[in-house]
Enzyme design. Structure first.
Site, mmCIF file in Angstrom:
data_model
loop_
_atom_site.group_PDB
_atom_site.id
_atom_site.type_symbol
_atom_site.label_atom_id
_atom_site.label_comp_id
_atom_site.label_asym_id
_atom_site.label_seq_id
_atom_site.Cartn_x
_atom_site.Cartn_y
_atom_site.Cartn_z
ATOM 1 N N ARG A 124 0.843 -1.206 0.000
ATOM 2 C CA ARG A 124 0.000 0.000 0.000
ATOM 3 C C ARG A 124 0.873 1.248 0.000
ATOM 4 O O ARG A 124 1.885 1.319 0.702
ATOM 5 C CB ARG A 124 -0.939 -0.025 1.211
ATOM 6 C CG ARG A 124 -1.922 -1.168 1.119
ATOM 7 C CD ARG A 124 -3.014 -1.127 2.167
ATOM 8 N NE ARG A 124 -3.703 -2.400 2.210
ATOM 9 C CZ ARG A 124 -4.649 -2.788 1.349
ATOM 10 N NH1 ARG A 124 -5.036 -1.964 0.380
ATOM 11 N NH2 ARG A 124 -5.215 -3.977 1.447
ATOM 12 N N ASP A 125 0.431 2.234 -0.824
ATOM 13 C CA ASP A 125 1.147 3.510 -0.939
ATOM 14 C C ASP A 125 1.032 4.268 0.384
ATOM 15 O O ASP A 125 -0.030 4.311 1.007
ATOM 16 C CB ASP A 125 0.544 4.315 -2.089
ATOM 17 C CG ASP A 125 1.423 5.468 -2.529
ATOM 18 O OD1 ASP A 125 1.900 5.441 -3.678
ATOM 19 O OD2 ASP A 125 1.609 6.408 -1.726
ATOM 20 N N HIS A 166 1.153 1.900 -10.268
ATOM 21 C CA HIS A 166 0.148 2.319 -9.293
ATOM 22 C C HIS A 166 -1.174 1.636 -9.630
ATOM 23 O O HIS A 166 -1.601 1.650 -10.789
ATOM 24 C CB HIS A 166 -0.101 3.825 -9.378
ATOM 25 C CG HIS A 166 1.050 4.694 -8.977
ATOM 26 N ND1 HIS A 166 1.117 5.323 -7.756
ATOM 27 C CD2 HIS A 166 2.170 5.056 -9.643
ATOM 28 C CE1 HIS A 166 2.222 6.052 -7.691
ATOM 29 N NE2 HIS A 166 2.885 5.912 -8.818
ATOM 30 N N HIS A 207 7.497 1.101 -10.877
ATOM 31 C CA HIS A 207 6.327 0.684 -10.103
ATOM 32 C C HIS A 207 5.056 1.007 -10.854
ATOM 33 O O HIS A 207 4.968 2.007 -11.556
ATOM 34 C CB HIS A 207 6.314 1.322 -8.708
ATOM 35 C CG HIS A 207 6.496 2.809 -8.713
ATOM 36 N ND1 HIS A 207 7.729 3.399 -8.890
ATOM 37 C CD2 HIS A 207 5.605 3.823 -8.565
ATOM 38 C CE1 HIS A 207 7.599 4.715 -8.834
ATOM 39 N NE2 HIS A 207 6.315 5.009 -8.654
ATOM 40 N N ASN A 234 4.289 6.226 -13.792
ATOM 41 C CA ASN A 234 4.884 7.547 -13.975
ATOM 42 C C ASN A 234 6.337 7.375 -14.397
ATOM 43 O O ASN A 234 7.050 6.544 -13.839
ATOM 44 C CB ASN A 234 4.816 8.348 -12.676
ATOM 45 C CG ASN A 234 3.384 8.627 -12.243
ATOM 46 O OD1 ASN A 234 2.512 8.818 -13.078
ATOM 47 N ND2 ASN A 234 3.144 8.636 -10.943
ATOM 48 N N VAL A 267 10.191 8.044 -7.195
ATOM 49 C CA VAL A 267 10.983 6.905 -6.712
ATOM 50 C C VAL A 267 11.462 6.135 -7.943
ATOM 51 O O VAL A 267 10.641 5.667 -8.751
ATOM 52 C CB VAL A 267 10.164 5.993 -5.773
ATOM 53 C CG1 VAL A 267 11.019 4.808 -5.324
ATOM 54 C CG2 VAL A 267 9.642 6.768 -4.566
HETATM 55 P P1 DGP Z 1 5.836 8.054 -8.190
HETATM 56 O O1 DGP Z 1 5.462 9.498 -8.058
HETATM 57 O O2 DGP Z 1 5.165 7.413 -9.387
HETATM 58 O O3 DGP Z 1 7.316 7.822 -8.173
HETATM 59 O O4 DGP Z 1 5.194 7.342 -6.935
HETATM 60 C C1 DGP Z 1 5.883 7.079 -5.750
HETATM 61 C C2 DGP Z 1 4.856 6.714 -4.713
HETATM 62 O O5 DGP Z 1 5.524 6.043 -3.673
HETATM 63 C C3 DGP Z 1 4.116 7.883 -4.077
HETATM 64 O O6 DGP Z 1 2.729 7.726 -4.328
HETATM 65 C C4 DGP Z 1 4.410 7.776 -2.588
HETATM 66 C C5 DGP Z 1 4.930 6.366 -2.443
HETATM 67 N N1 DGP Z 1 5.972 6.173 -1.459
HETATM 68 C C6 DGP Z 1 7.132 6.894 -1.349
HETATM 69 N N2 DGP Z 1 7.899 6.397 -0.380
HETATM 70 C C7 DGP Z 1 7.225 5.325 0.141
HETATM 71 C C8 DGP Z 1 7.524 4.385 1.174
HETATM 72 O O7 DGP Z 1 8.570 4.414 1.828
HETATM 73 N N3 DGP Z 1 6.583 3.426 1.423
HETATM 74 C C9 DGP Z 1 5.415 3.357 0.685
HETATM 75 N N4 DGP Z 1 4.564 2.369 1.016
HETATM 76 N N5 DGP Z 1 5.114 4.217 -0.292
HETATM 77 C C10 DGP Z 1 6.003 5.188 -0.556
#
Ligand code: DGP
Length: 115
Positions: free
Chosen positions: A30-31, A103, A101, A88, A97
């Site tokens: 989960r995000d 979403h 990944h 993305n 990140v």
């Molecule tokens: P993007 O913008 O496509 O790179 O999405 C990165 C997503 O990752 C963003 O929605 C927040 C999520 N995120 C960042 N750091 C962490 C983390 O440490 N744990 C989790 N579960 N999600 C994270």
């Protein structure tokens, strides 16, 4: 190095995450900053930084990200209502990140086009 991202650490079990699916090649969790009632990230264990860095050898792996998302949508109960999958890429895509990944967003109507 993509191995050093937070997602690499989650994939290796070095950082905690709310994991909803895992197998030898993929992890889904989960995000931390959900943009919908359900917001799950599906990642390959293989550290591919962006979609630009994926090669033909990754075709099956990338297909499996989508199949895992569809399975999770079923498990979460919104497959029939509908959902969105998003990748993305780099600055204009909003990628923050640099470990590939997918979403998975569901649980409410999603606007289109996105902002
Ligand atoms: P993007 O913008 O496509 O790179 O999405 C990165 C997503 O990752 C963003 O929605 C927040 C999520 N995120 C960042 N750091 C962490 C983390 O440490 N744990 C989790 N579960 N999600 C994270």
């Amino acid at each position: 190095m993509p191995e050093d991202t937070v997602f690499g650490k989650i994939a290796r079990g070095e950082l905690p995450a709310d994991i909803v699916y895992a197998d030898d090649d993929l992890v889904a969790f989960r995000d931390l900053s959900p943009q919908a009632p359900t917001h799950v990230l599906v990642i390959p264990r293989k550290p591919i930084a962006t979609l630009n860095d994926a090669g033909p050898e990754d075709a099956e792996l990338i297909g499996r990200l989508f199949l895992a998302a569809a399975k999770i949508a079923q498990q979460e109960g919104f497959a029939e209502d509908g959902y969105r999958t998003v990748v993305n890429c780099n600055a204009n895509g909003g990628q923050t990140v640099f470990h590939l990944h997918l979403h998975l967003l569901g649980g409410r109507p999603l606007h289109w086009p996105p902002g």
